[in-house]
Design a protein around this motif. Structure first.
Motif, PDB file in Angstrom:
ATOM      1  N   PHE A   7       0.823  -1.201   0.000  1.00  0.00           N
ATOM      2  CA  PHE A   7       0.000   0.000   0.000  1.00  0.00           C
ATOM      3  C   PHE A   7       0.866   1.263   0.000  1.00  0.00           C
ATOM      4  CE2 PHE A   7      -3.316  -2.793   2.156  1.00  0.00           C
ATOM      5  CZ  PHE A   7      -4.055  -2.922   0.995  1.00  0.00           C
ATOM      6  N   TYR A   8       2.000   1.209   0.688  1.00  0.00           N
ATOM      7  CA  TYR A   8       2.898   2.361   0.693  1.00  0.00           C
ATOM      8  C   TYR A   8       3.421   2.662  -0.711  1.00  0.00           C
ATOM      9  CZ  TYR A   8       7.281   4.916   1.228  1.00  0.00           C
ATOM     10  OH  TYR A   8       8.312   5.811   1.080  1.00  0.00           O
ATOM     11  N   PHE A   9       3.865   1.630  -1.412  1.00  0.00           N
ATOM     12  CA  PHE A   9       4.397   1.844  -2.759  1.00  0.00           C
ATOM     13  C   PHE A   9       3.300   2.239  -3.748  1.00  0.00           C
ATOM     14  CE2 PHE A   9       8.028  -0.746  -1.206  1.00  0.00           C
ATOM     15  CZ  PHE A   9       9.040   0.138  -1.534  1.00  0.00           C
ATOM     16  N   ILE A  10       2.077   1.727  -3.532  1.00  0.00           N
ATOM     17  CA  ILE A  10       0.965   2.156  -4.389  1.00  0.00           C
ATOM     18  C   ILE A  10       0.693   3.644  -4.190  1.00  0.00           C
ATOM     19  CG2 ILE A  10      -1.532   1.938  -4.743  1.00  0.00           C
ATOM     20  CD1 ILE A  10      -1.231  -1.063  -4.192  1.00  0.00           C
ATOM     21  N   ALA A  11       0.674   4.080  -2.917  1.00  0.00           N
ATOM     22  CA  ALA A  11       0.464   5.509  -2.637  1.00  0.00           C
ATOM     23  C   ALA A  11       1.607   6.360  -3.184  1.00  0.00           C
ATOM     24  CB  ALA A  11       0.333   5.711  -1.123  1.00  0.00           C
ATOM     25  N   LEU A  12       2.840   5.847  -3.059  1.00  0.00           N
ATOM     26  CA  LEU A  12       4.000   6.566  -3.590  1.00  0.00           C
ATOM     27  C   LEU A  12       3.923   6.695  -5.103  1.00  0.00           C
ATOM     28  CD1 LEU A  12       6.680   7.833  -2.577  1.00  0.00           C
ATOM     29  CD2 LEU A  12       7.773   5.640  -3.115  1.00  0.00           C
ATOM     30  N   ALA A  13       3.505   5.618  -5.772  1.00  0.00           N
ATOM     31  CA  ALA A  13       3.365   5.660  -7.226  1.00  0.00           C
ATOM     32  C   ALA A  13       2.288   6.661  -7.640  1.00  0.00           C
ATOM     33  CB  ALA A  13       3.020   4.266  -7.755  1.00  0.00           C
ATOM     34  N   GLY A  14       1.172   6.701  -6.870  1.00  0.00           N
ATOM     35  CA  GLY A  14       0.129   7.676  -7.173  1.00  0.00           C
ATOM     36  C   GLY A  14       0.611   9.103  -7.013  1.00  0.00           C
TER      37      GLY A  14
END
Length: 603
Positions: free
Chosen positions: A565-572
């Motif tokens: 979830f952290y990397f998904i938020a970072l990618a967003g």
């Protein structure tokens, strides 16, 4: 800029100056090594020539074929020398005597030449007692000297499959990044080709021509995709409904074709296993008839693959997809045909091996028909690979070249209407993915199968190259390489995941043969792992058991989800920043245009 950097360097201390100079020198050396190593790439000149003459779409197929050569090589390295020593059979306890009887059908006395040819094609006879198959590797004397051969055999297979998985994921990630960059903005991609697409290091005239053709092909692909997007945008509601209903109807036909293929392969496998074993024991058939019965599943699978592919290629024309999506859809459908056909074959074979009748209780498997069932599975994979190579060679020699001669020297209207066959990327990719999946499944049952696959890919590369240049024509609809490369690797990843399923069932569920192989002293092949762990020190056992427990698995899964979830938020967040920067660039270009107009008006 260089003067400014040198002036800044003079103000630094001696250590920092040396560090910066060393960093620059190292970077320069690495760049030179990388440039030199590019000249050592396998088939580099051939693939560049194909790219210039036929476009990046067809070039992507040959690059994919080169990638598979390096996928199969590690297995040869893992297997070499691990299983090569003298054999001393360890006495078995608590096992029925019938389970330990295994008499390979090796040739004795005077043997005719055609018998060797038959053995070479079917994997029986003299090949059955060689290192090609699982039954050759019995528990070795080296194991008695603290060298655990069963564990080495199992771990080498796992290491090869794990390395293949990591390599494919790495290449897929690179392809996905290229795909996302291309799909982000078509105008940006067009500007990159027009203003920054030329390589000014090119000095050779032929290389310049190839680069010209490659750029021209890419621009044609862009224009074709824009034309199809415009056509799709101009559709009326009625046209959209007609296309959707047509696609639903075509998918129903596809499901019917798949069902027919699966049932025919299941029946052919059952018939082949029952009759070939009976014929070997009773000598009721001639050698040629027995060979035909043994190859019956391979023949049916090949026919099913070919017929289903032709049906899918015919149906896809009516679905009105873009060239790139057309390849992906054809790949998806044909993958289910080819790989599911292998799955049906293995399901039929493993069901016959692990029977539940009374005659199988003594050994845990059908020891009467399959005293060394792992070698039997290895022979099936070997026959599939050999037959696939024979078909590839036969189609090129007896179909493609005669067709080329007819089109060239015969002016009949039907012949000219047929013309040369297009180099279909999807079916050619499926051929090598199919062969690689067979290699992955068979590597446990036939350790030298990857070596055969490597030789096969070398030969197929030149066969396909000659076929492309002399007997085929490139596709009339241009195809982009970036999307194709990623799709090829996804299909290959599906094949690898499929290979894990029968291997996992065979290793962990079906009892190992008691008459051959390195796992005769274990109930299953996987049983060597916990047996080896019991020999470890107590604290190490506790650590391993803790890692395998639910108390470790649940928190690990939660932490993994948090990282995801952290990397998904970072990618967003990165995506939003990129969009803002892109908007800023557009605004700056408008400001420049406005200023230029004002200056022009003032003059």
């Amino acid at each position: 800029l260089r003067d400014c950097q040198q002036a800044d360097t003079k103000s630094l201390s001696g250590w920092k100056q040396w560090k910066r100079t060393s960093s620059k020198s190292l970077k320069k050396v690495l760049n030179e090594v990388k440039e030199l190593s590019s000249y050592l790439e396998l088939w580099r000149r051939d693939i560049h020539s194909i790219e210039g003459k036929y476009g990046t779409g067809i070039q992507s197929y040959f690059s994919f074929l080169r990638f598979l050569v390096f996928v199969t090589l590690p297995s040869i390295i893992f297997k070499y020398g691990v299983f090569n020593s003298s054999f001393v059979k360890i006495s078995l306890r608590n096992i029925e005597p019938n389970c330990t009887v295994y008499e390979p059908s090796a040739n004795k006395g005077l043997v005719y030449f055609y018998t060797y040819l038959k053995d070479l094609l079917s994997g029986t006879g003299f090949l059955e007692v060689t290192s090609l198959f699982y039954g050759y590797y019995t528990i070795d004397v080296a194991w008695l000297q603290r060298y655990n051969l069963p564990l080495a055999y199992l771990l080498s297979t796992f290491a090869y499959l794990a390395l293949s998985l990591l390599w494919i994921i790495k290449r897929s990630a690179e392809g996905l990044k290229q795909n996302l960059v291309h799909d982000e903005d078509q105008f940006q991609s067009y500007c990159n080709k027009v203003f920054a697409g030329w390589d000014f290091c090119i000095t050779d005239l032929n290389a310049a021509r190839l680069k010209h053709r490659s750029l021209q092909y890419e621009l044609q692909t862009d224009l074709e995709e824009e034309r199809l997007k415009q056509k799709k945008a101009d559709r009326t509601i009625k046209e959209k409904l007609c296309i959707y209903f047509l696609r639903i109807f075509i998918n129903i036909i596809v499901l019917a074709v798949l069902s027919g293929c699966f049932y025919s392969i299941y029946r052919a496998t059952v018939f082949s296993q029952e009759n070939s074993n009976v014929s070997i024991r009773r000598n009721m058939m001639t050698d040629s008839a027995n060979l035909l019965v043994q190859y019956l599943p391979s023949i049916v699978i090949t026919l099913a693959n070919y017929i289903a592919l032709q049906i899918f290629l015919f149906l896809i024309r009516f679905e009105d997809y873009s060239p790139a999506f057309e390849i992906k859809m054809t790949l998806i459908r044909c993958v289910f045909v080819r790989l599911a056909n292998i799955a049906v074959l293995l399901f039929s074979l493993l069901s016959a091996i692990s029977c539940t009748t009374d005659k199988c209780k003594a050994c845990g498997y059908n020891y009467e028909l399959y005293p060394c069932w792992e070698s039997e599975v290895g022979r099936e994979m070997y026959k599939l690979m050999i037959f696939d190579f024979i078909i590839t060679l036969a189609v090129t020699l007896f179909v493609d070249f005669p067709r080329k001669l007819l089109v060239t020297h015969c002016s009949c209207k039907p012949v000219q209407w047929c013309g040369l066959q297009e180099f279909g990327i999807s079916d050619h990719v499926l051929e090598i993915v199919y062969g690689q999946t067979i290699c992955w499944i068979g590597t446990f049952f036939s350790p030298l199968l990857p070596a055969i696959a490597t030789i096969k890919y070398f030969i197929i590369f030149y066969i396909k190259k000659i076929s492309l240049i002399h007997t085929r024509k490139p596709a009339t609809r241009p195809i982009r390489a970036s999307s194709s490369n990623f799709a090829f690797l996804v299909v290959l990843l599906i094949g690898l995941v499929l290979a894990f399923i029968p291997l996992g069932i065979s290793i962990a569920h079906i009892p190992s043969s008691k008459a051959c192989g390195p796992f005769t002293s274990f109930n299953t092949s996987w049983a060597v792992v916990p047996d080896t762990i019991l020999e470890f020190p107590k604290f190490l056992q506790n650590i391993l058991y803790g890692i395998a427990s639910e108390a470790f698995a649940v928190p690990f899964f939660v932490v993994l989800c948090l990282f995801m979830f952290y990397f998904i938020a970072l990618a967003g967040a990165h995506k939003r920043v990129v969009e803002q920067l892109r908007e800023q660039l557009v605004m700056e270009s408008r400001d420049k245009d406005f200023l230029i107009r004002k200056i022009t008006e003032a003059q």
